[in-house]
Design an enzyme around this catalytic site. Structure first.
Site, PDB file in Angstrom:
ATOM      1  N   GLY A 280       0.808  -1.223   0.000  1.00 54.06           N
ATOM      2  CA  GLY A 280       0.000   0.000   0.000  1.00 54.06           C
ATOM      3  C   GLY A 280       0.837   1.267   0.000  1.00 54.06           C
ATOM      4  CB  THR A 281       4.351   1.860  -1.114  1.00 53.44           C
ATOM      5  OG1 THR A 281       4.659   0.552  -0.660  1.00 53.44           O
ATOM      6  CG2 THR A 281       5.460   2.824  -0.818  1.00 53.44           C
ATOM      7  CB  THR A 282       0.978   3.442  -4.760  1.00 51.08           C
ATOM      8  OG1 THR A 282       1.929   2.452  -5.143  1.00 51.08           O
ATOM      9  CG2 THR A 282       0.759   4.427  -5.876  1.00 51.08           C
ATOM     10  CD1 TRP A 283      -4.580   5.354  -0.789  1.00 56.65           C
ATOM     11  CD2 TRP A 283      -4.819   3.410   0.298  1.00 56.65           C
ATOM     12  NE1 TRP A 283      -5.812   5.366  -0.174  1.00 56.65           N
ATOM     13  CE2 TRP A 283      -5.982   4.180   0.490  1.00 56.65           C
ATOM     14  CE3 TRP A 283      -4.741   2.140   0.876  1.00 56.65           C
ATOM     15  CZ2 TRP A 283      -7.052   3.725   1.260  1.00 56.65           C
ATOM     16  CZ3 TRP A 283      -5.807   1.685   1.629  1.00 56.65           C
ATOM     17  CH2 TRP A 283      -6.940   2.467   1.828  1.00 56.65           C
TER      18      TRP A 283
ATOM     19  CG  HIS B  90      10.180  -0.621  -0.396  1.00 56.57           C
ATOM     20  ND1 HIS B  90       8.885  -0.512   0.068  1.00 56.57           N
ATOM     21  CD2 HIS B  90      10.113  -0.412  -1.739  1.00 56.57           C
ATOM     22  CE1 HIS B  90       8.077  -0.243  -0.955  1.00 56.57           C
ATOM     23  NE2 HIS B  90       8.797  -0.174  -2.053  1.00 56.57           N
TER      24      HIS B  90
ATOM     25  NE  ARG C 263      -2.956  -5.535   0.391  1.00 58.61           N
ATOM     26  CZ  ARG C 263      -3.042  -5.455  -0.915  1.00 58.61           C
ATOM     27  NH1 ARG C 263      -1.958  -5.179  -1.627  1.00 58.61           N
ATOM     28  NH2 ARG C 263      -4.181  -5.644  -1.535  1.00 58.61           N
TER      29      ARG C 263
ATOM     30  CB  SER D 283      -0.100  -7.267  -4.352  1.00 64.38           C
ATOM     31  OG  SER D 283       0.019  -6.029  -4.978  1.00 64.38           O
TER      32      SER D 283
ATOM     33  CE  LYS E 187      -9.065  -8.695  -9.057  1.00 65.76           C
ATOM     34  NZ  LYS E 187      -9.487 -10.025  -8.584  1.00 65.76           N
ATOM     35  N   GLY E 188      -6.737  -3.340  -5.382  1.00 67.55           N
ATOM     36  CA  GLY E 188      -6.832  -2.596  -4.129  1.00 67.55           C
ATOM     37  C   GLY E 188      -7.912  -3.134  -3.211  1.00 67.55           C
TER      38      GLY E 188
HETATM   39  P1  A3P Z   1      -3.307  -5.212  -5.343  1.00 68.14           P
HETATM   40  O1  A3P Z   1      -2.257  -5.753  -6.249  1.00 68.14           O
HETATM   41  O2  A3P Z   1      -3.756  -6.199  -4.311  1.00 68.14           O
HETATM   42  O3  A3P Z   1      -4.461  -4.611  -6.061  1.00 68.14           O
HETATM   43  P2  A3P Z   1       2.431  -0.795  -3.372  1.00 68.14           P
HETATM   44  O4  A3P Z   1       1.892   0.566  -3.600  1.00 68.14           O
HETATM   45  O5  A3P Z   1       3.088  -0.956  -2.036  1.00 68.14           O
HETATM   46  O6  A3P Z   1       3.243  -1.268  -4.506  1.00 68.14           O
HETATM   47  O7  A3P Z   1       1.162  -1.755  -3.271  1.00 68.14           O
HETATM   48  C1  A3P Z   1       0.388  -2.021  -4.406  1.00 68.14           C
HETATM   49  C2  A3P Z   1      -0.976  -2.468  -3.965  1.00 68.14           C
HETATM   50  O8  A3P Z   1      -1.707  -1.316  -3.465  1.00 68.14           O
HETATM   51  C3  A3P Z   1      -1.787  -3.025  -5.103  1.00 68.14           C
HETATM   52  O9  A3P Z   1      -2.644  -4.006  -4.511  1.00 68.14           O
HETATM   53  C4  A3P Z   1      -2.559  -1.796  -5.571  1.00 68.14           C
HETATM   54  O10 A3P Z   1      -3.706  -2.096  -6.324  1.00 68.14           O
HETATM   55  C5  A3P Z   1      -2.894  -1.151  -4.237  1.00 68.14           C
HETATM   56  N1  A3P Z   1      -3.190   0.273  -4.355  1.00 68.14           N
HETATM   57  C6  A3P Z   1      -2.571   1.193  -5.148  1.00 68.14           C
HETATM   58  N2  A3P Z   1      -3.148   2.393  -5.004  1.00 68.14           N
HETATM   59  C7  A3P Z   1      -4.133   2.249  -4.102  1.00 68.14           C
HETATM   60  C8  A3P Z   1      -5.105   3.142  -3.562  1.00 68.14           C
HETATM   61  N3  A3P Z   1      -5.144   4.409  -3.946  1.00 68.14           N
HETATM   62  N4  A3P Z   1      -5.980   2.645  -2.664  1.00 68.14           N
HETATM   63  C9  A3P Z   1      -5.940   1.345  -2.285  1.00 68.14           C
HETATM   64  N5  A3P Z   1      -5.061   0.457  -2.770  1.00 68.14           N
HETATM   65  C10 A3P Z   1      -4.175   0.891  -3.674  1.00 68.14           C
END
Ligand code: A3P
Length: 327
Positions: free
Chosen positions: A74-77, A134, A156, A164, A294-295
């Site tokens: 959930g880094t991006t989020w 990370h 997570r 993921s 998918k998130g």
């Molecule tokens: P999934 O592959 O299960 O959908 P990271 O950002 O650490 O690389 O993690 C990626 C995961 O966060 C992916 O999960 C991605 O879909 C999900 N993700 C990215 N943006 C998000 C958001 N705005 N809200 C919720 N989940 C998100």
């Protein structure tokens, strides 16, 4: 800016060459860079180069904010949420940089900047500096651990992290027939063989440190944020030193930030639909779109057998035993 780029560091290559190497299989399971085992942690060679330089020379300021995570947690989020929260008074939400920039372009990934010779980028971030890592807690530069800067950690359910990671690797490596099978990938993950793995040590260390120093580390869970985004957006804002005022709350600014950062919205921004994240001196192409899938919670159910899920759960439960932490 091109003039900020220096040569990627190679001063630790001799040491790195002596470290255990990831097992070599017919088809790859790690993305682009061989993993090396450094002090019990599997790290891509390139990131290790950056890490070792960073440990030597990075000086943190008390106002710095680090977003820490195991990859695919959930880094991006978290980057989108923290960045929009921190900049909300400078950039109006309807013309926000997140509409035209991927979250990874707004919050620099420390190890990568050092690995690619762009460490000066970090020096020019306006204060309070928002950065991401990370690295496991014990590998952070001393100056981060010792100064009063703050760290927000997101974790997570490891089963969903694994799924993921599997999808992410497939996209980068070019599809399921270009990489190790899912069963192999699962086995490697359970042995800790993934970038910055093993995952259990990564999570546990930040958890223990957050209990010891709650003013330093905010420990958040992806699943909880999905369930109550407004509550955690407020907690995040408070922790990073810019709590929402009563008037902002009345104007629903928190809800607007949550909406802006939702995966549904972010996935739809043109900037996140295509184009690579530029990382010089690498032959790995990571499209911005790869970070949004998918998130959801529980996608492991559509990929893992019940037996696989139970085995990983048992492993994690054993590792977490006595810590007070539960999946
Ligand atoms: P999934 O592959 O299960 O959908 P990271 O950002 O650490 O690389 O993690 C990626 C995961 O966060 C992916 O999960 C991605 O879909 C999900 N993700 C990215 N943006 C998000 C958001 N705005 N809200 C919720 N989940 C998100």
């Amino acid at each position: 800016n091109i003039h900020l780029i220096e040569k990627p560091p190679h001063e630790h290559d001799a040491l790195i060459a002596t470290l255990p190497h990831e097992p070599v299989y017919e088809r790859p399971f790690s993305i682009g860079h061989p993993l090396r085992l450094y002090k019990g942690v599997w790290i891509a060679e390139k990131m290790l180069r950056g890490t070792l330089v960073m440990q030597q020379c990075f000086k943190s300021c008390p106002t710095d904010i680090f977003l820490a995570s195991f990859p695919k947690s959930g880094t991006t989020w978290l980057k989108a949420m923290a960045f929009s929260t921190l900049t909300r008074t400078k950039c109006s939400l309807d013309k926000h940089p997140l509409l035209t920039h991927n979250p990874h372009q707004c919050v620099p990934y420390m190890e990568l900047q050092f690995a690619t010779g762009r460490r000066q980028i970090i020096d020019v971030i306006p204060s309070p500096r928002l950065m991401s890592t990370h690295l496991p807690y014990f590998l952070l530069p001393d100056s981060i651990k010792e100064s009063s800067c703050r760290i927000v950690y997101i974790w997570r359910d490891p089963k969903d992290v694994l799924i993921s990671a599997w999808h992410f690797a497939q996209k980068i490596l070019g599809g399921p027939d270009k990489m190790a099978t899912f069963d192999q990938f699962y086995e490697f993950f359970c042995q800790g063989l993934y970038s910055f793995g093993p995952i259990w040590n990564h999570i546990l260390e930040y958890w223990e440190e957050s209990k010891r120093r709650p003013e330093k580390i905010l420990f958040l869970k992806y699943e909880n944020i999905l369930q109550e985004p407004v509550k955690y957006a407020k907690q995040l804002a408070h922790f990073i030193g810019c709590p929402f005022s009563e008037s902002e709350e009345n104007q629903h600014v928190v809800e607007q930030i949550v909406e802006l950062c939702s995966i549904k919205k972010m996935k739809d921004f043109d900037v996140n639909k295509d184009g690579d994240l530029v990382t010089s001196s690498t032959n790995v192409h990571i499209s911005k779109a790869y970070f949004f899938r998918k998130g959801e919670v529980g996608d492991w159910k559509s990929h893992m057998t019940q037996e696989m899920a139970e085995r990983l759960d048992t492993l994690i439960k054993e590792k977490f035993e006595g810590s007070g932490l539960q999946i």
